[in-house]
Design a protein around this motif. Structure first.
Motif, PDB file in Angstrom:
ATOM      1  N   TYR A   1       1.016  -0.997   0.445  1.00 57.43           N
ATOM      2  CA  TYR A   1       0.411  -0.266  -0.527  1.00 57.43           C
ATOM      3  C   TYR A   1       0.959   0.987  -0.284  1.00 57.43           C
ATOM      4  O   TYR A   1       0.465   1.894   1.453  1.00 57.43           O
TER       5      TYR A   1
ATOM      6  N   GLN B   1      -2.785   4.289   1.253  1.00 56.76           N
ATOM      7  CA  GLN B   1      -4.309   3.668   1.114  1.00 56.76           C
ATOM      8  C   GLN B   1      -4.881   2.339   0.333  1.00 56.76           C
ATOM      9  O   GLN B   1      -4.013   1.915   0.338  1.00 56.76           O
TER      10      GLN B   1
ATOM     11  N   PHE C   1       0.920   4.757  -0.525  1.00 56.86           N
ATOM     12  CA  PHE C   1       0.861   5.266  -0.360  1.00 56.86           C
ATOM     13  C   PHE C   1      -0.224   5.813   0.682  1.00 56.86           C
ATOM     14  O   PHE C   1      -0.493   6.361   1.210  1.00 56.86           O
TER      15      PHE C   1
ATOM     16  N   GLN D   1     -12.583  13.948 -10.629  1.00 52.24           N
ATOM     17  CA  GLN D   1     -12.298  13.079  -9.641  1.00 52.24           C
ATOM     18  C   GLN D   1     -12.232  14.832  -8.556  1.00 52.24           C
ATOM     19  O   GLN D   1     -12.076  14.392  -7.169  1.00 52.24           O
TER      20      GLN D   1
ATOM     21  N   ARG E   1      -7.166  -1.478  -3.808  1.00 50.04           N
ATOM     22  CA  ARG E   1      -5.548  -1.950  -3.966  1.00 50.04           C
ATOM     23  C   ARG E   1      -6.266  -3.312  -5.518  1.00 50.04           C
ATOM     24  O   ARG E   1      -7.493  -3.855  -5.558  1.00 50.04           O
TER      25      ARG E   1
ATOM     26  N   VAL F   1      -1.855   0.843  -6.285  1.00 49.06           N
ATOM     27  CA  VAL F   1      -2.920   1.327  -5.162  1.00 49.06           C
ATOM     28  C   VAL F   1      -2.867   2.280  -6.114  1.00 49.06           C
ATOM     29  O   VAL F   1      -2.444   2.747  -7.162  1.00 49.06           O
ATOM     30  N   GLN F   2      -3.646   3.265  -5.745  1.00 50.15           N
ATOM     31  CA  GLN F   2      -4.248   5.034  -5.791  1.00 50.15           C
ATOM     32  C   GLN F   2      -5.812   4.578  -7.625  1.00 50.15           C
ATOM     33  O   GLN F   2      -4.957   4.021  -8.706  1.00 50.15           O
ATOM     34  N   THR F   3      -6.471   5.496  -7.198  1.00 48.13           N
ATOM     35  CA  THR F   3      -8.085   4.825  -8.168  1.00 48.13           C
ATOM     36  C   THR F   3      -7.640   5.529  -9.502  1.00 48.13           C
ATOM     37  O   THR F   3      -8.412   4.753 -10.145  1.00 48.13           O
TER      38      THR F   3
END
Length: 217
Positions: free
Chosen positions: A47, A51, A49, A99, A54, A63-65
């Motif tokens: 993970y 967050q 960042f 976003q 995943r 990760v990161q949408t």
């Protein structure tokens, strides 16, 4: 070989756009529940960042949408039908614009403290009321998205004339607004409501919406 998987909480949340994109692409995937929030800070190899969501498949672990969505769009031909870098840039524009708005509406759906008449009125007055688009909304307003789709969409799709990742993200964003504002949103933004209806009946999307893979909340 294991299926592609999304690691997240057992809610729609930030992972729903990934699920929708996979479903539209015809990818058989599974949901994995996050094994406690502490892992987000303890396992930075996975993970990066701190967050989630995943996503992992046979080729990568991400990760990161926004990065996950662009990866899936490129992999599954959901990044514009023409192959034009201009069309892809417009898809990126719309993704970035959505976003900006998404974090504003999410608390009204998922956080009890924001599920009040006052919070709904403040959101609508800043991010949905057409006149508010002329004020200080920090680029986060449904009118901007509505106008962009009207200019760059075709045949009922958000950008260009065929399904792209932007359509799946827009579907989810509109649904978040509908969950909070119901018919008020549909009446104010009929083109957005029509887009949601169109995407929702695409066979692969409709199958997902009716499946056990989709979280209830």
């Amino acid at each position: 070989m294991s299926k592609p998987a999304i690691v997240y909480f057992p809610v729609k949340g930030a992972a729903e756009v990934i699920r929708l994109t996979l479903a539209a692409a015809g990818v058989d995937f599974e949901n994995e529940n996050l094994p406690g929030t502490e892992v987000l800070k303890q396992d930075l190899d996975t993970y990066s960042f701190g967050q989630c969501p995943r996503y992992h498949d046979a080729d990568c672990d991400l990760v990161q949408t926004p990065a996950i969505l662009r990866y899936l769009a490129r992999k599954h031909d959901l990044y514009g039908g023409s192959g034009s870098i201009v069309e892809q840039a417009r898809i990126d524009q719309l993704l970035d614009g959505m976003q900006d708005l998404r974090p504003k509406i999410m608390p009204l759906v998922y956080r009890d403290a924001f599920q009040t008449d006052e919070a709904r009125a403040e959101f609508w007055g800043t991010h949905a009321e057409p006149e508010a688009a002329k004020g200080q909304c920090r680029g986060a307003h449904m009118l901007y998205i509505d106008a962009f789709v009207a200019k760059h969409g075709k045949d009922g799709f958000a950008v260009g004339g065929q399904l792209s990742v932007a359509d799946l993200v827009l579907f989810d964003l509109v649904e978040l607004h509908q969950r909070v504002f119901g018919e008020r949103f549909d009446k104010q933004y009929p083109a957005m409501a029509a887009h949601h209806a169109k995407i929702g009946v695409l066979p692969a999307v409709a199958d997902y919406l009716a499946s056990a893979l989709r979280p209830e909340k």
